[in-house]
Each structure stands twice: as structure tokens, then as C-alpha cells.
Enzyme design. Structure first.
Site, PDB file in Angstrom:
ATOM      1  CG  ASN A   1      -1.781   1.161   1.396  1.00 29.22           C
ATOM      2  OD1 ASN A   1      -1.357   2.287   1.156  1.00 29.22           O
ATOM      3  ND2 ASN A   1      -3.010   0.953   1.801  1.00 29.22           N
TER       4      ASN A   1
ATOM      5  CG  HIS B   1       0.905   6.234   4.919  1.00 22.42           C
ATOM      6  ND1 HIS B   1       0.007   7.243   5.190  1.00 22.42           N
ATOM      7  CD2 HIS B   1       0.355   5.098   5.404  1.00 22.42           C
ATOM      8  CE1 HIS B   1      -1.019   6.739   5.856  1.00 22.42           C
ATOM      9  NE2 HIS B   1      -0.837   5.437   5.992  1.00 22.42           N
TER      10      HIS B   1
ATOM     11  NE  ARG C   1       7.782  21.415   3.081  1.00 24.92           N
ATOM     12  CZ  ARG C   1       9.070  21.694   2.864  1.00 24.92           C
ATOM     13  NH1 ARG C   1       9.509  21.865   1.646  1.00 24.92           N
ATOM     14  NH2 ARG C   1       9.893  21.786   3.847  1.00 24.92           N
TER      15      ARG C   1
ATOM     16  CG  HIS D   1      -8.276   4.167   1.570  1.00 25.88           C
ATOM     17  ND1 HIS D   1      -8.431   4.003   2.925  1.00 25.88           N
ATOM     18  CD2 HIS D   1      -9.491   4.575   1.116  1.00 25.88           C
ATOM     19  CE1 HIS D   1      -9.669   4.301   3.266  1.00 25.88           C
ATOM     20  NE2 HIS D   1     -10.326   4.677   2.187  1.00 25.88           N
TER      21      HIS D   1
ATOM     22  NE  ARG E   1      -9.171   8.514   4.784  1.00 32.11           N
ATOM     23  CZ  ARG E   1      -9.344   7.613   5.760  1.00 32.11           C
ATOM     24  NH1 ARG E   1      -8.554   6.566   5.862  1.00 32.11           N
ATOM     25  NH2 ARG E   1     -10.309   7.770   6.641  1.00 32.11           N
TER      26      ARG E   1
ATOM     27  NE  ARG F   1      -7.375  11.581   5.752  1.00 29.21           N
ATOM     28  CZ  ARG F   1      -7.796  10.997   6.868  1.00 29.21           C
ATOM     29  NH1 ARG F   1      -6.980  10.226   7.562  1.00 29.21           N
ATOM     30  NH2 ARG F   1      -9.017  11.176   7.303  1.00 29.21           N
ATOM     31  CG  HIS F   2      -3.491   9.124   1.730  1.00 29.80           C
ATOM     32  ND1 HIS F   2      -4.385   8.437   0.963  1.00 29.80           N
ATOM     33  CD2 HIS F   2      -3.631   8.656   2.999  1.00 29.80           C
ATOM     34  CE1 HIS F   2      -5.043   7.598   1.738  1.00 29.80           C
ATOM     35  NE2 HIS F   2      -4.629   7.706   2.981  1.00 29.80           N
TER      36      HIS F   2
ATOM     37  CD  GLU G   1      -7.110  -0.236   1.569  1.00 26.66           C
ATOM     38  OE1 GLU G   1      -7.275   0.822   2.207  1.00 26.66           O
ATOM     39  OE2 GLU G   1      -6.233  -1.048   1.843  1.00 26.66           O
TER      40      GLU G   1
ATOM     41  CB  THR H   1      -5.157   4.669   9.743  1.00 33.86           C
ATOM     42  OG1 THR H   1      -5.162   3.628   8.761  1.00 33.86           O
ATOM     43  CG2 THR H   1      -5.079   4.036  11.125  1.00 33.86           C
ATOM     44  CB  THR H   2      -9.196   1.851   7.903  1.00 38.28           C
ATOM     45  OG1 THR H   2      -8.804   2.451   6.676  1.00 38.28           O
ATOM     46  CG2 THR H   2     -10.562   1.229   7.763  1.00 38.28           C
TER      47      THR H   2
ATOM     48  CD  GLU I   1      -7.280  -5.992   3.646  1.00 37.69           C
ATOM     49  OE1 GLU I   1      -7.681  -5.507   2.562  1.00 37.69           O
ATOM     50  OE2 GLU I   1      -6.408  -5.454   4.345  1.00 37.69           O
TER      51      GLU I   1
ATOM     52  CG  HIS J   1      -5.275  -1.666   9.492  1.00 41.84           C
ATOM     53  ND1 HIS J   1      -4.803  -1.054  10.623  1.00 41.84           N
ATOM     54  CD2 HIS J   1      -5.800  -0.688   8.717  1.00 41.84           C
ATOM     55  CE1 HIS J   1      -5.047   0.245  10.538  1.00 41.84           C
ATOM     56  NE2 HIS J   1      -5.644   0.491   9.398  1.00 41.84           N
ATOM     57  N   GLY J   2      -1.868  -2.722  10.161  1.00 46.06           N
ATOM     58  CA  GLY J   2      -0.991  -2.708  11.338  1.00 46.06           C
ATOM     59  C   GLY J   2       0.105  -3.766  11.295  1.00 46.06           C
TER      60      GLY J   2
HETATM   61  N1  PXP Z   1      -5.899  -3.002   4.555  1.00 42.40           N
HETATM   62  C1  PXP Z   1      -6.822  -2.016   4.633  1.00 42.40           C
HETATM   63  C2  PXP Z   1      -8.236  -2.341   4.302  1.00 42.40           C
HETATM   64  C3  PXP Z   1      -6.461  -0.706   5.000  1.00 42.40           C
HETATM   65  O1  PXP Z   1      -7.398   0.264   5.066  1.00 42.40           O
HETATM   66  C4  PXP Z   1      -5.101  -0.428   5.233  1.00 42.40           C
HETATM   67  C5  PXP Z   1      -4.674   0.978   5.549  1.00 42.40           C
HETATM   68  O2  PXP Z   1      -4.917   1.792   4.451  1.00 42.40           O
HETATM   69  C6  PXP Z   1      -4.180  -1.482   5.126  1.00 42.40           C
HETATM   70  C7  PXP Z   1      -4.601  -2.761   4.815  1.00 42.40           C
HETATM   71  C8  PXP Z   1      -2.718  -1.268   5.358  1.00 42.40           C
HETATM   72  O3  PXP Z   1      -2.531  -0.979   6.709  1.00 42.40           O
HETATM   73  P1  PXP Z   1      -1.101  -0.482   7.190  1.00 42.40           P
HETATM   74  O4  PXP Z   1      -0.848   0.821   6.511  1.00 42.40           O
HETATM   75  O5  PXP Z   1      -1.267  -0.354   8.676  1.00 42.40           O
HETATM   76  O6  PXP Z   1      -0.114  -1.539   6.784  1.00 42.40           O
END
Ligand code: PXP
Length: 241
Positions: free
Chosen positions: A7, A10, A18, A43, A45, A49-50, A70, A100-101, A151, A191-192
Site C-alpha cells: 500500500n 503514505h 508539501r 485507498h 479517501r 488526503r493522500h 480500497e 487511519t481505517t 480482508e 492493517h498494522g
Molecule cells: N488493509 C486495509 C483495508 C487498510 O485500510 C489499510 C490501511 O490503508 C491497510 C490494509 C494497510 O494498513 P497499514 O498501513 O497499517 O499496513
């Protein structure tokens, strides 16, 4: 071993800090593929924002693996998905104020709306995954609304503050994976996940793919710092120095 989808949100977060042209998530996606990623996740959004629509369109044209978009289950996003045609769509809940989500979709409580959105996406030949907590009722409901994949949200596992809690969350994830496979839904997780907690998740049989963003982008900034400074110093040096 599960496939790794990277992903790149970020990378765009850093660019948007900037409002510059770099770092470009499209270029980061190219490098992630070169390093062996099986897919790229972004994602889009609602507040942009990104990731921007420009990124999504360019990624659709340039990536050679698989594009996973996403998005929130809204009419605006459904229109965008139908026009961009990612290889898959992951529906996620979205709150404007969240960093974040924060959790999985409440599929149980939104059967009618999600059935309609999933079927519109599938009628347009899109593969649909739902981001859900490791909860058996949410897995069953995902089947009812017609999802191709779930997921499983690994956020609570990643945030566990004791070994007992970590093991309990791991058990829930394993049960959700087993139930999904039993009723015929494919499984991803994410996620995480980071360099210290990914191993136990990657070993769960039946998880086809992991979606990981923040920890990879954070590490890329750190492991790339030394080279970036050396390159700048080399440019600053006078010929006689
Ligand atoms: N899966 C989903 C559905 C998410 O929304 C995100 C964050 O955008 C991720 C995975 C990735 O999570 P992380 O950035 O914490 O690795």
C-alpha cells in the site's frame, strides 16, 4: 507463503504534506513491483488526503501486477471504480476524522446497501473484497452480500498489549480464515502488520495475500536516509575538495 501487496498511500501522504510532485506513489509502486510485490494497494479517501485521482489513473496505466483500490461504499466511489477498473476493489468503512481505517465494515448491519453496491461492482466485472473484523457473523454476512473475498482486519492483533491478548486475537483471525474458506470466500489480511508481528499472520494457511503499507513506507524512509544524505553531500562538494 501469502502474496504481498504494498500500500503506497503514505508515500502520497509525504507528498501532500508539501503539495509537491514528489515523492510520487506511482514511482514507489514501480519500485515495489521491482522488489517482488504481487500487487499495489491504494485507498482513495473521500477527503483525498493522500492518494489523488491522478495517482489512481496513472497506476492503472503503469502497474504490471495487480491494482487493489480500497474505497468507502459510496456512490461516488463506485462510479470511480467502474471507470478506472482496478483489478479488485476492497470496501472499507471510512470516517473523516480518523487517522487511519479504524475497524472493519459492519456487513451484518448494512446487508441491503452492501448487497446493492457489491452487485453493481460485480456487474461491472470487478472483483470485490470486504474489509471485516475477524468475526464469524461478519464473515457469514460477507458471503450473503456476494463478496468474492474478505480482508481480515489484523489491527487488534497488531495493537495487542499482552501475549495473552495477542494469542486471543490470533485465534479469532484463524477462525475467521477457516470459516471463510469453508463457505467459499477467499481471504486476505492486513492493517498494522509490521516487521515484528507479520510472521504469525503469514503462517496462517489459507490467507492468500497480505496488504501492508505504513510499516514498509516508514522503513523505506529510514533505510534510504543514509544514501540520500551521501548523494546530497556529493552534490555540495566543490571539484577541488
Ligand atoms: N488493509 C486495509 C483495508 C487498510 O485500510 C489499510 C490501511 O490503508 C491497510 C490494509 C494497510 O494498513 P497499514 O498501513 O497499517 O499496513
Amino acid at each position: 507463503m501469502p502474496k504481498l501487496n504494498v500500500n503506497v498511500d503514505h508515500v502520497a501522504t509525504l507528498r501532500q504534506a508539501r503539495r509537491e510532485k514528489e515523492p510520487d506513489p506511482v514511482f514507489a509502486a514501480y519500485l515495489a513491483e521491482l522488489a517482488g510485490a504481487s500487487g499495489i494497494v491504494v485507498h482513495l479517501r473521500e477527503d483525498r488526503r493522500h492518494i489523488q485521482e491522478r495517482d489512481l489513473k496513472l497506476l492503472r496505466e503503469t502497474i504490471k501486477t495487480k491494482l487493489n483500490l480500497e474505497m468507502a461504499p459510496t456512490e461516488e466511489m463506485v462510479k470511480i471504480a467502474i471507470s478506472v477498473k482496478p483489478d479488485m476493489v476492497t470496501l472499507v468503512p471510512e470516517k473523516r476524522q480518523e487517522i487511519t481505517t479504524e475497524g472493519g465494515l459492519d456487513v451484518v448491519g448494512n446487508i441491503d446497501n452492501l448487497t446493492r453496491i457489491v452487485s453493481t461492482l460485480k456487474e461491472n466485472a470487478l472483483f470485490v473484497s470486504l474489509f471485516i473484523d475477524p468475526d464469524l457473523e461478519q464473515v457469514q454476512a460477507s458471503k450473503r452480500v456476494g463478496a468474492d473475498m474478505v480482508e481480515i482486519h489484523t489491527g487488534r492483533y497488531a495493537e495487542a498489549t499482552s501475549e495473552a491478548q495477542r494469542q486471543a486475537e490470533l485465534r479469532k483471525i484463524k477462525e475467521a480464515v477457516a470459516t471463510s474458506l469453508k463457505i467459499g470466500i477467499r481471504v486476505a489480511a492486513g492493517h498494522g502488520l509490521n516487521y515484528s508481528n507479520v510472521k504469525d499472520i503469514a503462517r496462517i494457511q489459507g490467507i492468500e495475500e497480505l496488504n501492508i503499507g505504513y510499516s514498509i513506507v516508514a522503513r523505506a524512509v529510514i533505510v534510504g536516509m543514509e544514501r540520500a544524505v551521501r548523494e546530497m553531500l556529493a552534490l555540495c562538494k566543490l571539484p577541488e575538495e
